[in-house]
Design a protein around this motif. Structure first.
Motif, PDB file in Angstrom:
ATOM      1  N   ILE A 146     -14.788  39.161  -8.240  1.00  7.44           N
ATOM      2  CA  ILE A 146     -14.020  38.786  -7.056  1.00  7.44           C
ATOM      3  C   ILE A 146     -14.665  39.362  -5.795  1.00  7.44           C
ATOM      4  O   ILE A 146     -14.665  38.717  -4.737  1.00  7.44           O
ATOM      5  CB  ILE A 146     -12.539  39.242  -7.168  1.00  7.44           C
ATOM      6  CG1 ILE A 146     -11.691  38.624  -6.045  1.00  7.44           C
ATOM      7  CG2 ILE A 146     -12.414  40.751  -7.159  1.00  7.44           C
ATOM      8  CD1 ILE A 146     -11.621  37.128  -6.075  1.00  7.44           C
ATOM      9  N   VAL A 150     -15.852  36.983  -2.602  1.00  9.15           N
ATOM     10  CA  VAL A 150     -15.474  37.148  -1.205  1.00  9.15           C
ATOM     11  C   VAL A 150     -16.671  37.545  -0.346  1.00  9.15           C
ATOM     12  O   VAL A 150     -16.516  37.972   0.803  1.00  9.15           O
ATOM     13  CB  VAL A 150     -14.318  38.162  -1.029  1.00  9.15           C
ATOM     14  CG1 VAL A 150     -13.072  37.678  -1.735  1.00  9.15           C
ATOM     15  CG2 VAL A 150     -14.712  39.550  -1.489  1.00  9.15           C
ATOM     16  N   ALA A 177      -9.521  39.869  -1.502  1.00  6.23           N
ATOM     17  CA  ALA A 177      -9.855  39.930  -2.934  1.00  6.23           C
ATOM     18  C   ALA A 177      -8.641  40.335  -3.758  1.00  6.23           C
ATOM     19  O   ALA A 177      -8.372  39.758  -4.823  1.00  6.23           O
ATOM     20  CB  ALA A 177     -11.006  40.916  -3.150  1.00  6.23           C
ATOM     21  N   VAL A 181      -7.317  37.612  -6.525  1.00 10.11           N
ATOM     22  CA  VAL A 181      -7.994  37.860  -7.799  1.00 10.11           C
ATOM     23  C   VAL A 181      -7.288  37.200  -8.985  1.00 10.11           C
ATOM     24  O   VAL A 181      -7.922  36.773  -9.947  1.00 10.11           O
ATOM     25  CB  VAL A 181      -8.163  39.384  -8.026  1.00 10.11           C
ATOM     26  CG1 VAL A 181      -6.823  40.079  -8.193  1.00 10.11           C
ATOM     27  CG2 VAL A 181      -9.076  39.639  -9.220  1.00 10.11           C
TER      28      VAL A 181
END
Length: 562
Positions: A146, A150, A177, A181
């Motif tokens: 993640i 990002v 994030a 997630v």
């Protein structure tokens, strides 16, 4: 297309004695998967209260009237449904299970959203451990994935970092994030780009749009930036004093507004085209500078655990001057050195190089005891009013403190405080309240009044209007102009909002990586930027031009009469 979020007739009551009976009254909206609904309106209009109501995080004292009442007809009861599930009346345990997994939220200020004593990776992992049964190896993989999604550089290093070790844009990516997630169906963004410079804002908006396309989530986006609305919105909801005054597609609301209030908001959007140069009074234009900096530099030194010295050059060779009645803007990305230069000029920190003059007085090398009697010469308005106002003191006590410290009587200070409340468009009786009883925009107006109470010759505004909606921005900009006209105040205006800088500043200084890369008259610099960095900065600003009928009338004229 089925709705991810469905709100019907939502009302939230304020405690007795508030400015009005309801923070929100009778608001309805719907957002489908893959769509973005932008909510706009002035501070105190109920935007953030609506977001916290959806998340089940309403502040103590706020309540949904008759939420448990069975006697009211279905059409009259408040309702918040997430993928068909009613959230009002849901147990705290159920709401905790939904937060993060079915709905995520990105807050305005990442430093208050993140735990300062936890590493960033651990904060993402905490959410995964709470909502999944995954083992540690998979959680660690998901955290790195993640962070990569990002677009953070070196995900392993970012995961091991604490929030204070990252830039503002990087911290906001960590918050995104955490919110994304677990691929929630609903993402709520409450002013997520307000504190970011234009280039970082553009990256964050692109990131949210990309994640939305990949995950198909619905986005409820709260903002006061009409340029952002023009770029990302599918639909727009306009709120005023807790009520929905207009709702429709982006094109209908922005370019064919029906409500007078909407037209007023659009008319208040600053133009990227600077006005013709202002003519200042001859006595101001020919006076000696109120402020002067010559070749100012700032180098930070620290030692690692082995005792090896590390040096960071945060500022180098900066020079500027400021005359009475003049506004000089300082613009640039986060980390460009804007605030470091301002702190040196105000002598909140001592520069390692160069000279600084307040009037004819050299101050770069003065100690604090020598500086103290000179402090009334220059005052500052910070970005975050929560850090400027003492939460345990009444507004009156905060406003009169500076004036009394510099020799004013109590009676004169109170009279001045009342006058300043009128200037910043707040009622006199609000002097008896505490900062927590005001909206964010109102608190910033109080911080500006507090700075003006010392009657400074120079005012340094460090992102002072970045948290304000466009209509309040217009009021504050006009206030600053009025004060300059009356007192010959010099204004050093630090901002990432290029639109406000275009309308307020006589000259603009562009900073990049601790250096001044370009400066000049605002109109000339905006029309013909010479440096590639300046060109990229101006190009990154969201493009939006309000309807001609609103621009022609202005925010306080016939646009309101509709």
């Amino acid at each position: 297309m089925s709705s991810v979020l469905q709100i019907q007739n939502l009302s939230v009551a304020l405690p007795a004695g508030g400015d009005r009976a309801h923070a929100i009254e009778g608001v309805s909206l719907s957002i489908a998967a893959g769509q973005t609904l932008c909510v706009v309106g002035e501070s105190g209009s109920g935007k953030s209260v609506m977001a916290t109501a959806v998340m089940g995080l309403l502040a103590k004292g706020l309540q949904v009237p008759g939420m448990q009442s069975q006697g009211a007809q279905a059409s009259e009861r408040s309702s918040i449904q997430l993928q068909g599930e009613e959230l009002l009346g849901a147990s705290p345990a159920r709401l905790r299970a939904l937060r993060g997994k079915a709905m995520g939220m990105v807050f305005q200020e990442p430093m208050t959203a993140l735990n300062p004593v936890m590493r960033c990776g651990a904060q993402i992992a905490e959410l995964l451990r709470t909502h999944t049964t995954w083992k540690r190896p998979r959680i660690e993989r998901e955290v790195l994935q993640i962070l990569e999604r990002v677009k953070l550089p070196d995900p392993a290093r970012m995961a091991a970092s604490y929030p204070h070790q990252l830039s503002g844009g990087q911290r906001q990516r960590i918050v995104i994030a955490i919110a994304m997630v677990l691929k929630p169906a609903l993402l709520i963004c409450d002013e997520p780009t307000t504190a970011l410079d234009v280039t970082t804002q553009k990256e964050i908006l692109a990131l949210i749009a990309q994640l939305q396309r990949e995950q198909g989530c619905a986005v409820l986006f709260i903002t006061h930036d009409m340029g952002v609305v023009a770029e990302i919105a599918d639909h727009v909801l306009v709120m005023h004093q807790g009520q929905a005054v207009e709702q429709g597609t982006r094109d209908d609301v922005l370019w064919r507004p029906q409500a007078a209030y909407t037209r007023m908001l659009l008319a208040a959007v600053p133009s990227m085209t600077p006005p013709a140069s202002r003519q200042r009074a001859e006595s101001f234009a020919t006076s000696a500078p109120l402020l002067r900096a010559e070749q100012v530099g700032m180098r930070y030194s620290q030692r690692d655990w082995l005792g090896r010295a590390r040096h960071t050059q945060a500022l180098q060779g900066a020079a500027l001057s400021l005359q009475a009645g003049e506004t000089v803007g300082i613009v640039g990305e986060s980390g460009s050195g804007k605030s470091t230069l301002a702190r040196c000029i105000m002598r909140l920190i001592a520069p390692t190089e160069g000279a600084i003059f307040w009037g004819a007085q050299p101050v770069a090398k003065l100690n604090e005891s020598s500086l103290r009697p000179l402090r009334s010469h220059i005052q500052v308005v910070f970005q975050d009013p929560n850090r400027s106002l003492n939460p345990r003191r009444r507004v009156l006590d905060s406003l009169i403190e500076g004036a009394i410290n510099f020799g004013a009587t109590y009676a004169d200070s109170v009279s001045l405080a009342k006058e300043l409340m009128h200037k910043v468009r707040l009622p006199e009786e609000a002097l008896q309240r505490y900062p927590s009883q005001f909206s964010g925009g109102q608190r910033q107006r109080l911080a500006i009044a507090r700075a003006l109470a010392c009657k400074p010759q120079v005012l340094v505004a460090d992102e002072a209007v970045s948290a304000l909606d466009v209509s309040v921005q217009a009021q504050i900009v006009q206030l600053l102009r009025d004060v300059q006209t009356e007192l010959g105040l010099g204004l050093l205006f630090i901002t990432h909002d290029l639109r406000v800088a275009a309308q307020l500043c006589d000259r603009v200084i562009v900073m990049h990586q601790g250096r001044i890369v370009e400066q000049g008259a605002t109109a000339q610099l905006y029309a013909q930027p010479q440096q590639a960095y300046t060109q990229a900065l101006l190009a990154a600003a969201p493009a939006f031009t309000p309807p001609l009928e609103c621009v022609a009338s202005g925010p306080d004229k016939s646009c309101l009469g509709g």
